[in-house]
Structures are given as structure tokens and as C-alpha cells.
Motif scaffolding. Structure first.
Motif, PDB file in Angstrom:
ATOM      1  N   TRP A  30     -10.977   1.260   6.376  1.00 52.24           N
ATOM      2  CA  TRP A  30     -10.573   0.602   5.242  1.00 52.24           C
ATOM      3  C   TRP A  30     -11.331  -0.097   4.125  1.00 52.24           C
ATOM      4  O   TRP A  30     -11.020  -0.011   2.801  1.00 52.24           O
ATOM      5  CB  TRP A  30      -9.189  -0.254   5.348  1.00 52.24           C
ATOM      6  CG  TRP A  30      -8.079   0.373   5.467  1.00 52.24           C
ATOM      7  CD1 TRP A  30      -7.501   1.017   6.780  1.00 52.24           C
ATOM      8  CD2 TRP A  30      -7.054   1.164   4.579  1.00 52.24           C
ATOM      9  NE1 TRP A  30      -6.363   1.539   6.641  1.00 52.24           N
ATOM     10  CE2 TRP A  30      -5.941   1.879   5.452  1.00 52.24           C
ATOM     11  CE3 TRP A  30      -7.065   1.048   3.335  1.00 52.24           C
ATOM     12  CZ2 TRP A  30      -4.994   2.505   4.437  1.00 52.24           C
ATOM     13  CZ3 TRP A  30      -6.268   1.804   2.467  1.00 52.24           C
ATOM     14  CH2 TRP A  30      -5.266   2.618   3.230  1.00 52.24           C
ATOM     15  N   SER A  56      -6.994  -4.136  -0.276  1.00 55.10           N
ATOM     16  CA  SER A  56      -6.512  -2.762  -0.637  1.00 55.10           C
ATOM     17  C   SER A  56      -5.029  -3.263  -1.342  1.00 55.10           C
ATOM     18  O   SER A  56      -4.408  -2.644  -2.378  1.00 55.10           O
ATOM     19  CB  SER A  56      -6.134  -2.022   0.426  1.00 55.10           C
ATOM     20  OG  SER A  56      -7.300  -1.285   0.989  1.00 55.10           O
ATOM     21  N   SER A  58     -10.800   1.355   0.465  1.00 55.93           N
ATOM     22  CA  SER A  58     -10.683   0.690  -0.591  1.00 55.93           C
ATOM     23  C   SER A  58     -11.885   0.544  -1.369  1.00 55.93           C
ATOM     24  O   SER A  58     -11.696  -0.389  -2.380  1.00 55.93           O
ATOM     25  CB  SER A  58      -9.841  -0.574  -0.206  1.00 55.93           C
ATOM     26  OG  SER A  58     -10.574  -1.485   0.718  1.00 55.93           O
ATOM     27  N   ILE A  98       0.948  -1.204  -0.116  1.00 54.58           N
ATOM     28  CA  ILE A  98      -0.082  -0.019   0.097  1.00 54.58           C
ATOM     29  C   ILE A  98       0.846   1.394   0.041  1.00 54.58           C
ATOM     30  O   ILE A  98       0.614   2.211  -0.581  1.00 54.58           O
ATOM     31  CB  ILE A  98      -1.009  -0.116   0.993  1.00 54.58           C
ATOM     32  CG1 ILE A  98      -2.014  -1.124   1.112  1.00 54.58           C
ATOM     33  CG2 ILE A  98      -1.439   1.244   1.445  1.00 54.58           C
ATOM     34  CD1 ILE A  98      -2.866  -1.480   2.304  1.00 54.58           C
TER      35      ILE A  98
END
Length: 672
Positions: free
Chosen positions: A493, A388, A497, A318
Motif C-alpha cells: 500500500w 490512502s 498510494s 478507500i
């Protein structure tokens, strides 16, 4: 610009520890910097460090070998039995030339029909197949002999790759970047503390310490650089225009990645990233006052519970994408060693196992919640980070004959994972009513209650807590078990994402806003809600004295979650919600000396075992402020819905003649 790369190959008895080092001696003509030195001004480091000293320390990328520099500036390597690794990968480059490249053998990917897994096959003797974007030509191997002062002769394989130029313009002058506005005192203090936390290795900044409390006499592992903890620090530096430290961090942690499978059950799996590393300074044997710096990684063997970190590799991928997006230096992610590192992490995550779910099966303590908290199995936090990282990797991987199967596996896993989480992890009032009326012991493929969830598992607190408008992703799902706790990181998240649908993402923020007093109160943000109490706390945590109710991971408040909350709010068009949380934190963080976490139901007390001057608290605050001031930068860090993934179905039932999966019906219900 041509780049010449050198690959050192050796076969030795593996050791249980992976160390990377560089030597420093008076022959360099400058006094070496201490490993725990704090860089108040990164630009001064570059200007004061001699070129020959800085270059050869930084560009030596070695696993299991000590590296030195001859007075005539010719790089050399020599081995010792207690340092040997079965494979050694070194990088050599020249002053004023392009980047050095570390490569390993081609990792072949094998994906079965409709499979979302990849098995890694490392050919121990073949280096012939190296895939580089654009079909770069690879010259034949040439054997060189290199002699050191110790008369140790070593054969090295040299591979010259005619690569593209590094976009160094994006890195020039980054340290001189200045704010256009006058910073408030709290931000000036935060930047000073963040720079004081910077760790140097071979004259280069490579990360930030977890905490820098000068009064702390027992730092434990808070004097190390954690991959997870460094992410908000990295984003703060990137948004400030200082990309060098992030680039160094990415490359040095890559060289610490576990590259070897061994029969020792305590050795890390191939591709595993360490949880943290420490820069140690050790005397150089047979030298008059010379010493060397060593990068000493921790793969969990020193951590509480001795659990390997599942999330480190996901965070690394990431951050690699974020570095390219913000700096424009995409050449870093195109390097052969970096591409190989991505592939090894993905191979580790996508390997076939006994599990039937598309989610990752992990043990307790393998993520930010690194103690026993009943999150073993398929915790939401890991699944959101996994999703992600897969999306990041799909963007960055160079597609060719060597990676096409891996890319196909990524697409299949993304599709299956998004469907699974959206369909089975999401709860709102409508879903809870369905669970309340579930039938159990359903054996057929037509079963509605696929995981045999018993309705009595619905906790009493949830019925009155969940708002009419809004919902969230539950913390975990396993056979006959749903963990209805709200875990903030995983839900944030899911928004960032686009793991959740647009409607679900909006519902998560609606819930946080509606339950502000529970999840934010006096200090944002609760890591989880509600806390485990009484007999439940005793059984699930093992009577953990640190995870007592409303403390630490058991309902404590963590200011570092601010930057992720800010990112989610900006994406969903609610920056005012993030600003409200940042303003709350700003009133107390400096006065309380930047604690790691807060205790009590409302977050009013500094954590009973909280470290002060916690770096990711400081960096999370700074990153949040900069994201709110530059929302266009935030758009580089999140993902929008990928509608192509919704059309991919890897369900093998269609080939067996059995009933088709219910994805079509589910899609029509949740994608509103």
C-alpha cells in the motif's frame, strides 16, 4: 430531479448495541428471502423481488429503531426501550424518485494553527447547517406527525433538499454484464463460489460471507460480512460491471457507523466503523408468522482480544472512492449522509492526543493481523491505509465553509505523514549502515538518532538478507525500537498510494523479486517475514498456538494479498511479476479448496486452522486476473506522486525561533 429526505429525531436512553432492521411480512405479497440466502444470480434477485417490498426495505436507514411498512405503503417507525439510541436518522424516498438521504447535525471542525487534527463538535439540537455541493437550498424544518398501527405517535423533522440527479445509468444493467471471452474452468468455479457467498438483507445483496465451507461445523465469525474482507469481493464485482452490491454495502455499513459518544467505556467511539456485521432473522412480536431481518454489527466486542478495528473505516473510504472511479456514480459520495460519514471517520483519526508523531497510534490486533503479534504502536499497515484514506477523502470531500478546516488538516497530515514514513521507516543497505553507526542518548534538537535507536537492534538475519539494490519500509517505529520485519500489506500500500517515493516504491518491488523464494516461494504471499520463533515467539505472541512459526499471521502465506501485489506491480510497470505470482496460485488454489492461508516457510501446506472456501482468497484471485487483463482499470485504483504535498511543512519549530526541521535536506536525498 428533486429528492425529499426525512430525518427522524428522538432522544432516548442509549443502549450498548446498534441494530438496524427491516420487517418482512405476508402483507408484502411475496415470500421474504432468508437473511443467509446466497444469490447465485444477482439479476434474478432484482427481477423477482416486488418493487414495493424491495424499495421500502432497502431505503429504510435506521439506527436503533425497527422499521416496518404499512399495507398502504406509507413508511412508519416505532421505538422500543431496549432498542433506543439517543439519535435516530431515517431516510424516506418514493418509488421512481431520487435517492434517500440520511443527515445528522453539522460536525464543526476546529484546526489549530499548523495542526493536523480535528475535533468533532456535534450540536445536539441544531440541524440548520447542512452543506451540499453547489449551495443547494435547504427549506425550513416542517414538523409532521406520523401514526403507526400501534398508535405510537412520533414527531419527525423533514428537510427537503433540491439535489442533483443520481447517475442511475451507471447502475442499470450491471448484473447483466458478461465477459467477452470464455472463462477458464477455475475462474468459472471462483465466480460461482463468490456468488454463493453473497448475503442478502431485505431482498438486496449487501456483502459476502468471510468463508463458505459447507463442511465447517463451527463457523465462528466466518459467517459474517467483514468490511476488510469484502474489499476484494467488491472490486471483483465492480470490475465485472456489477455495482449494486457494492453500493448497498457502502450504504448499509454507513448506517451501522457509531454516531454517538457515550460514557460507557465499552461503547464504540463516534465515527468508528464495525469490523463486521451479521444478518439475523428474528420473529416479529405480535405478528402471525411475521419476522424481521436485523443487521447486527461487531465493533470488536466479540473478536479475539476484544480490539476495535482501526482499519475498517479506512477501508470503507478507500472502497467508496473505488466505487465512484469504476462506475462513474459520483453522486453516491456526494450524498449528505455519506459526506458526514467520511467526516466522522476523519475526525476520529485526526483528533489530538498525547502522541507526537503524525502516524496513528494503535493497539495490537487492530488490523488484518488481529492477534497479538507485537505490532502495537505505529504499524506500517495502518499508516499506509491511513495515508490512502486521507488521499481518498481529499478527493471526495465537498469543500465549503463546513469542511475547509478539515481539508486543511488532511493536507497537513498527508505532508507530515509522508515525510515521517519516507524518512524514518525506510531501510536499505545505506540506511542500515547509518543505523549501525548511530550515537545514542542524543538530547538536542540536532540529534541524528532522533528516536534513540540502539544499533544492537539490527537483527543478524537482516544483514545478509537485504539486497544491494532495493529496500523496504520497516514494520514499526517507536522510541528505542525499530521492528525490522517485512510486512507485505503495508509495503504494497505504500506503493499503491505513493506513500513511498518513486525510488522507494521501485526498491520494494526489487526486494520482493530478489527475495522471491522467501516472500512468495510456492504460494504468494507471505504476510510477514521472518517468522517469530523460539523464545521470541513465546514472549511476543504469548505462546499463541495459532501464530506458531510460519503459520497464520506469523509468516503464513495469504493468497488474498495477490490483488494488492498485482495493483502495485501494474503501477510500477512490472505486470509480469504479478502474473508469475498469479500463475503459482492458480495451480493450487482450486485443488486445495481455496484456503484462507498456507503454512511452512515455503507455503506448501494448507494452514492448520485455515478455513476452506475463503471468500477473499477467491475474490483476490479473480480481481488479480481482471486487473492483469484490464490494466487501465488498475490506474483508477492507485495514486501517483503528489508533488504539492512535498511543499507543505507543518513543523511548528519555525515559529518558535528554534532550529528549522531537516525536511529540505531530507527531500533532496530521498526524492531522486
Amino acid at each position: 430531479m428533486n429528492t425529499s429526505s426525512c430525518i427522524g429525531i428522538s432522544t432516548m436512553k442509549p443502549c450498548g448495541r446498534i441494530l438496524s432492521s427491516c420487517r418482512k411480512s405476508s402483507i408484502f405479497g411475496a415470500s421474504p428471502l432468508k437473511s443467509n440466502h446466497s444469490f447465485h444470480h444477482l439479476s434474478k434477485l432484482d427481477s423477482n423481488t416486488p418493487n414495493h417490498y424491495r424499495l421500502y426495505c432497502y431505503t429504510s436507514q435506521i439506527l436503533g429503531y425497527r422499521c416496518g411498512t404499512h399495507p398502504n405503503r406509507r413508511a412508519f417507525c416505532f421505538s422500543e426501550l431496549n432498542w433506543g439510541q439517543a439519535r435516530v436518522f431515517t431516510s424516506c424516498c418514493h418509488v421512481g424518485r431520487g435517492r434517500g438521504v440520511s443527515v445528522i447535525a453539522n460536525v464543526a471542525s476546529d484546526v489549530r494553527n499548523h495542526s493536523t487534527s480535528v475535533e468533532a463538535h456535534v450540536n445536539e439540537k441544531s440541524f440548520e447547517r447542512i452543506y451540499v455541493q453547489g449551495g443547494l437550498s435547504v427549506k425550513p424544518l416542517v414538523i409532521d406527525r406520523v401514526e403507526s398501527d400501534h398508535d405510537v405517535i412520533k414527531e419527525e423533522s423533514r428537510v427537503e433538499v433540491n439535489g442533483s440527479n443520481v447517475n442511475t445509468n451507471n447502475l442499470k444493467g450491471l448484473n447483466e454484464a458478461k465477459d467477452e471471452r470464455e472463462l477458464p474452468e477455475i475462474e468459472k468455479e471462483a465466480w460461482k463460489l463468490l456468488r454463493n457467498a453473497v448475503v442478502g438483507y431485505c431482498g438486496q445483496p449487501v456483502g459476502t460471507l468471510a468463508a463458505i465451507d459447507p463442511a465447517d461445523k463451527q463457523p465462528l465469525n466466518y459467517d459474517q460480512v467483514f468490511i476488510r474482507d469484502f474489499v476484494p469481493s467488491a472490486l471483483a464485482f465492480l470490475l465485472k460491471g456489477e455495482g449494486e452490491i457494492v453500493r448497498n454495502f457502502l450504504l448499509h455499513t454507513l448506517q451501522l457507523q457509531s454516531w454517538e459518544k457515550t460514557v460507557d467505556c465499552y461503547s464504540p467511539g463516534q465515527g468508528l466503523m464495525p469490523a463486521s456485521f451479521k444478518v439475523r432473522t428474528v420473529p416479529l412480536e405480535g405478528s402471525n408468522g411475521g419476522f424481521e431481518e436485523v443487521l447486527d454489527p461487531d465493533f470488536g466486542e466479540s473478536a479475539i482480544g476484544r480490539v476495535a478495528p482501526v482499519d475498517s473505516g479506512l477501508w470503507w473510504i478507500i472502497l467508496l472512492r473505488a466505487y465512484g472511479k469504476i462506475t462513474g456514480d459520483y453522486a453516491l459520495q456526494e450524498r449528505v449522509d455519506v459526506q458526514t460519514g467520511i467526516r466522522l471517520i476523519l475526525n476520529l483519526c485526526l483528533t489530538d492526543g498525547f502522541d507526537m508523531f503524525p502516524t496513528l497510534l494503535v493497539t495490537d490486533g487492530s488490523c488484518m493481523i488481529d492477534r497479538r503479534m507485537g505490532i502495537h504502536g505505529h504499524p506500517l499497515e495502518i499508516q499506509a491505509l491511513f495515508y490512502s484514506a486521507l488521499r481518498c477523502a481529499r478527493e471526495m470531500l465537498i469543500v465549503n465553509d463546513g469542511t475547509k478546516n478539515l481539508v486543511a488538516a488532511i493536507n497537513n497530515r498527508l505532508s507530515a505523514l509522508s515525510f515521517h514514513i519516507r524518512e524514518y521507516y525506510w531501510v536499505d543497505m545505506k540506511k542500515i549502515n547509518e543505523i549501525y553507526r548511530y550515537k545514542t542518548e542524543e538530547y538536542s534538537t540536532d540529534a541524528i538518532n532522533k528516536f534513540n535507536i540502539y544499533p544492537d537492534q539490527i537483527p543478524t538475519w537482516l544483514v545478509d538478507w537485504i539486497p544491494d539494490e532495493g529496500g523496504y519500509m520497516i514494520g514499526n517505529l517507536q522510541p528505542a525500537h525499530m521492528d525490522f520485519r517485512f510486512f507485505t500489506l503495508g509495503n504494497l500500500w505504500a506503493i499503491v498510494s505513493s506513500l513511498g517515493t518513486p525510488k522507494q516504491n521501485e526498491g520494494i518491488l526489487n526486494l520482493i523479486e530478489a527475495k522471491w523464494d522467501d516472500l512468495v516461494a510456492d504460494m504468494p504471499l507471505k504476510i510477514g517475514y521472518p517468522a517469530l520463533e523460539y523464545e521470541e515467539w513465546r514472549i511476543i505472541t504469548g505462546s499463541d498456538p495459532k501464530n506458531t512459526p510460519w503459520s497464520y499471521h506469523n509468516g503464513g502465506s495469504w493468497p488474498t494479498l495477490l490483488w494488492q501485489f498485482t495493483l502495485a506491480c501494474i503501477k510500477m510497470g512490472k505486470p509480469e511479476l504479478a502474473k508469475k505470482a498469479v500463475d503459482l496460485a492458480e495451480k493450487r488454489l482450486s485443488l486445495d479448496h481455496w484456503p484462507e492461508y498456507y503454512d511452512t516457510r515455503n507455503g506448501r501446506f494448507i494452514g492448520k486452522q485455515s478455513r476452506l472456501y475463503q471468500t477473499w482468497t477467491i475474490a483476490g484471485f479473480l480481481t488479480s486476473k481482471m486487473l492483469l487483463e484490464n490494466p487501465e482499470k488498475a490506474s483508477l485504483l492507485f495514486w501517483e506522486e503528489d508533488y504539492e504535498l512535498l511543499e507543505i511543512c507543518v513543523c511548528a519549530l519555525t515559529k518558535s525561533g528554534r532550529k528549522k526541521c531537516s525536511r529540505g535536506a531530507a527531500r533532496s536525498q530521498i526524492l531522486v
